[in-house]
Every structure is written in C-alpha cells, then in structure tokens.
Design an enzyme around this catalytic site. Structure first.
Site, mmCIF file in Angstrom:
data_model
loop_
_atom_site.group_PDB
_atom_site.id
_atom_site.type_symbol
_atom_site.label_atom_id
_atom_site.label_comp_id
_atom_site.label_asym_id
_atom_site.label_seq_id
_atom_site.Cartn_x
_atom_site.Cartn_y
_atom_site.Cartn_z
ATOM 1 C CG MET A 11 -5.100 -24.197 -43.621
ATOM 2 S SD MET A 11 -6.719 -24.076 -42.886
ATOM 3 C CE MET A 11 -6.318 -23.606 -41.217
ATOM 4 C CG ASN A 12 -3.670 -19.153 -42.364
ATOM 5 O OD1 ASN A 12 -4.760 -19.045 -41.825
ATOM 6 N ND2 ASN A 12 -2.679 -19.860 -41.842
ATOM 7 C CB ALA A 13 -5.092 -18.480 -49.414
ATOM 8 N N GLY A 14 -6.755 -16.184 -47.492
ATOM 9 C CA GLY A 14 -7.679 -15.049 -47.558
ATOM 10 C C GLY A 14 -8.941 -15.337 -48.348
ATOM 11 C CE LYS A 15 -11.223 -21.516 -47.154
ATOM 12 N NZ LYS A 15 -12.244 -21.009 -46.212
ATOM 13 C CG ASP A 87 -15.903 -19.319 -45.920
ATOM 14 O OD1 ASP A 87 -15.075 -19.765 -46.728
ATOM 15 O OD2 ASP A 87 -15.582 -18.609 -44.941
ATOM 16 C CD GLU A 88 -14.193 -22.573 -43.079
ATOM 17 O OE1 GLU A 88 -13.468 -23.459 -43.590
ATOM 18 O OE2 GLU A 88 -13.738 -21.613 -42.443
ATOM 19 C CD GLN A 90 -12.818 -26.451 -45.690
ATOM 20 O OE1 GLN A 90 -13.160 -25.708 -46.599
ATOM 21 N NE2 GLN A 90 -12.446 -25.999 -44.496
ATOM 22 C CB CYS A 147 10.766 -20.760 -50.372
ATOM 23 S SG CYS A 147 9.480 -21.552 -51.361
#
Ligand code: ZN
Length: 192
Positions: A11-15, A87-88, A90, A147
């Site tokens: 999630m939130n990787a900018g795909k 997109d989406e 999955q 991290c």
C-alpha cells in the site's frame, strides 16, 4: 509480441502515480490508452484512477463478473490503443486474469496490471496470485518501512492506531488506515 505485465507493490507505494505517468507518456506521443480499475474501490469515486499526489484520470470499471477480454475487445473496435492499464489488479478474479492474458495473446495488445501483492494478513490476493503465475514480466513498485528497509507488507489499523489482525480481506469505507512495513516490523506489529 505483446506482453502481460504485473507491477506489484504494497500500500501507498505510488502505483497509481506510476500507472498514470506511464499512460500520460503514451498520450503525449499521440497514442491512446485504455484505463480500467476495480468497481469495488469507491475511494476515489466511480470510474477514476486517482493518485495520492493529486492527479487522476477517467477509467472504465470492472465488476467481479465482467468479461474484461470483451471490454478490451469492445474498446479496440472504437479505435486503436497502444496498451491497456489495469489499476487495483488484486481485485481481478482468477478468470479475469486469464481474460487479460487472452487479450495479450489473441488481440496482441500489451496489458499493464498494477496491484497489491499481499493483504494485511500477509496472504496473496486471488488476482495477484494469478498474475504472479501468468505475467510475462513483473516489476516491483517500491516504498520503504519506517526503518528504511524496503516495505513489502501492510498492516491494517483502527482509528486509534491499533493493529487489526483479523477481518475480511477487503474492507471498504471504514475508518481503517494502512501502514506499509518491512517483514520484520510487520511481524512485530502482528505479534507473530
Ligand atoms: Zn522495518
């Protein structure tokens, strides 16, 4: 030969940003693209692919029972397109991923699918599992954990920031938020 591509990420990787930029590159050169997204994701309003950095484009939506091969075939009858963006991805069914593969093979149209690899419990989405099996080429859209390591996992949190360890794979319209983490910190957050 056209190919089926799977661009996967957490999630939130900018795909969606990567997808919209790639589509824009074709359109800038005078080529048309066909954009599709899952109807299940009402987050950005019906029929839009939206990026968190503020850009968006109209897209055709697919429902779980739609024949996506027929959707692409119908679009091709209205005029030439350079490629299809999904997109989406999955949320595609196993059958729909086979339909995309058939569009690549029989209509000779490149299909670029973008989707999440695993859910908040670390399990493959059905669409992603089938794409991992069938795609000609795969690329990872990367993001980082707190991290600094590569984030490959995601946790679901309630409105108080507590990690949710159980529930449905797809949850739409709740107060949950998602945080992408490396596997080590995902294991710590999940108490695993
Ligand atoms: Zn980490």
């Amino acid at each position: 030969m056209a190919k089926l591509y799977f661009n996967y990420s957490t999630m939130n990787a900018g795909k969606s940003t990567v997808l919209l930029q790639a589509s824009h590159n074709y359109r800038e050169r005078g080529m048309q693209t066909y954009l599709m997204t899952a109807a299940i994701d009402g987050r950005d309003g019906d029929g839009r692919i939206a990026s968190r950095i503020g850009i968006s484009e109209q897209a055709d939506t697919f429902q779980p029972d739609d024949d996506v091969f027929a959707m692409i075939d119908n679009r091709l009858k209205q005029g030439q397109i350079a490629c299809v963006f999904v997109d989406e991805a999955q949320f595609l069914s196993e059958q729909q991923v086979w339909q995309l593969a058939r569009a690549v093979d029989d209509l000779n149209i490149p299909v670029l699918a973008y989707g999440l690899r695993v859910d908040f419990q670390g399990k493959l989405f059905p669409g992603s599992a089938t794409l991992l099996a069938l795609a000609d080429e795969m690329r990872e859209v990367r993001t980082i954990c707190t991290c600094g390591r590569k984030a490959t996992m995601v946790i679901r949190q309630d409105q108080h920031g507590n990690t949710i360890t159980e529930g449905a794979q797809v949850q739409i319209g709740g107060n949950e938020t998602y945080v992408s983490l490396c596997r080590k910190h995902w294991r710590e957050a999940m108490g695993a």
